[in-house]
Design an enzyme around this catalytic site. Sequence first.
Site, short mmCIF file in Angstrom:
data_model
loop_
_atom_site.label_atom_id
_atom_site.label_comp_id
_atom_site.label_asym_id
_atom_site.label_seq_id
_atom_site.Cartn_x
_atom_site.Cartn_y
_atom_site.Cartn_z
N GLY A 91 0.82 -1.21 0.00
CA GLY A 91 0.00 0.00 0.00
C GLY A 91 0.85 1.25 0.00
O GLY A 91 0.48 2.27 -0.61
N ARG A 119 -7.19 -3.10 -4.36
CA ARG A 119 -7.02 -2.22 -3.20
C ARG A 119 -7.40 -0.78 -3.58
O ARG A 119 -7.10 -0.33 -4.70
CB ARG A 119 -5.59 -2.28 -2.66
CG ARG A 119 -5.21 -3.67 -2.16
CD ARG A 119 -3.92 -3.69 -1.40
NE ARG A 119 -4.04 -3.00 -0.12
CZ ARG A 119 -3.05 -2.90 0.78
NH1 ARG A 119 -1.86 -3.43 0.50
NH2 ARG A 119 -3.24 -2.28 1.92
N SER A 166 -5.52 5.83 5.43
CA SER A 166 -4.77 7.06 5.72
C SER A 166 -3.63 7.26 4.74
O SER A 166 -3.13 8.37 4.58
CB SER A 166 -4.22 7.02 7.15
OG SER A 166 -3.24 6.00 7.29
N GLN A 167 -3.20 6.18 4.06
CA GLN A 167 -2.11 6.30 3.09
C GLN A 167 -2.47 7.23 1.93
O GLN A 167 -1.58 7.80 1.30
CB GLN A 167 -1.74 4.92 2.55
CG GLN A 167 -1.14 3.99 3.60
CD GLN A 167 -0.98 2.57 3.09
OE1 GLN A 167 -1.42 2.23 1.99
NE2 GLN A 167 -0.37 1.72 3.90
N SER A 194 -6.32 4.88 11.12
CA SER A 194 -4.86 4.88 11.34
C SER A 194 -4.29 6.28 11.50
O SER A 194 -3.27 6.62 10.90
CB SER A 194 -4.14 4.16 10.19
OG SER A 194 -4.58 2.83 10.06
N GLU A 308 -3.58 -2.67 12.32
CA GLU A 308 -2.64 -3.75 12.06
C GLU A 308 -2.45 -4.68 13.25
O GLU A 308 -1.84 -5.74 13.14
CB GLU A 308 -1.28 -3.20 11.61
CG GLU A 308 -0.64 -2.22 12.57
CD GLU A 308 -0.98 -0.79 12.26
OE1 GLU A 308 -0.04 -0.03 11.94
OE2 GLU A 308 -2.15 -0.40 12.33
#
Length: 420
Positions: A91, A119, A166-167, A194, A308
Amino acid sequence: MTRWNAPVSGGPVKAVVRLPGSKSMTNRALVLAALAEEPSVLRGALRSRDTLLMAAALRALGIGVQDEGVDWTVTPAPPAAPAAVDCGLSGNVMRFVPPLAALADGEISFDGDPHARVRPMGPLLEALRALGVTVEDGGRGLLPFTLIGTGGVEGGSVTIDASSSSQLVSGLLLSAPRYARGIELRHEGPPVPSTPHLEMTVRMLREAGATVETGPDVWRVAPGPLRGGEYMIEPDLSNAAQFLAAALVTGGTVTVRDWPAVTTQPGDRLRELLPRMGGEVTYSGGDLTVRGTGRIRGIEADLSDAPELAQVLAMVAALADGPSRFTGIAHIRGHETDRLAALVAELTRLGGDAEELPDGLEIRPKPLHGGVFHTYDDHRMVMAAATLGLAVPGIEVENPATVGKTLPEFLDLWTNMLEQ
């Protein structure tokens, strides 16, 4: 090795563990170093599939990355095209590299593993389009896609829905100092998960010399130079989960060395969560120690800021004296696999009682038996299976090598822990 027999603990584990560097910090440092004005050294960088994919992506764009050993060197250069980027199942790569690659002049193609093609990417690609970047994705909002850069990005204001990851925010912020107008990024939608990873991104940007302002669901990054220099990579605290959980499962004691006193890593929540599940946690001289008390308690916990940890904690919960409910993690259905479905399937296969919730998971402990534990090419499913295997004989873990994504040394570290 296609299957691994998860070892059963012969008694209380008593071990000291040293973990390699944080994947999240290593990959952010690589991107910031690639955009800096002078070379950088990453001390204690993680060497795993995800970080090697990031290093290879930067090299494909003409940036110098020397990634042998524990200290890596990055020599920045303007991103170059044409190029092809392999995202694997990372990711970080699929969301951090496109905003950087948009600074190149020419075509850059992105693709990855089969599951990477489902994704979430749409909000990031739409944001890049809103900032003036041409993106060809066939209208799918997914890998594979191609960026066509013009040698720079104007930047400015953009709004996205980052509730899936959040990425999506971090990827845009990391490259924003190199955009002509920087960026003003707003999130509209359900809460961004996250959030510690967003704090990590902001902190590392500021340490590299960027001017960053934040407010509720808004981030502003001013244009300007980034410093090179030295990055000190902390141990990966999310990868500590299964080792510290072993103390609860076996009634033993496990110490993780060099735990930072203050950190933005989500794994630091283990300090609060494991005591609630029955452990005793102490911190002294940079070491975090968890001692099992012989009892595991069920809990209710919102894991939206530390998703996670969900898989390992689910295994501990399956061994508890009462039910557990973990919420705030609907978005992990879009991680390396559908993690909620995978957890329910594997616990049920072994005789457990687990149920998906709209935003999480409920686990009602029942006697468990051995069997094949499918891991779905997901590194954290391997770590979860190993945790459960300490107490349940006969668990065969499928495709243990998938831990190479973030912790290639896992099997050796696990075996060494049990032999101390």
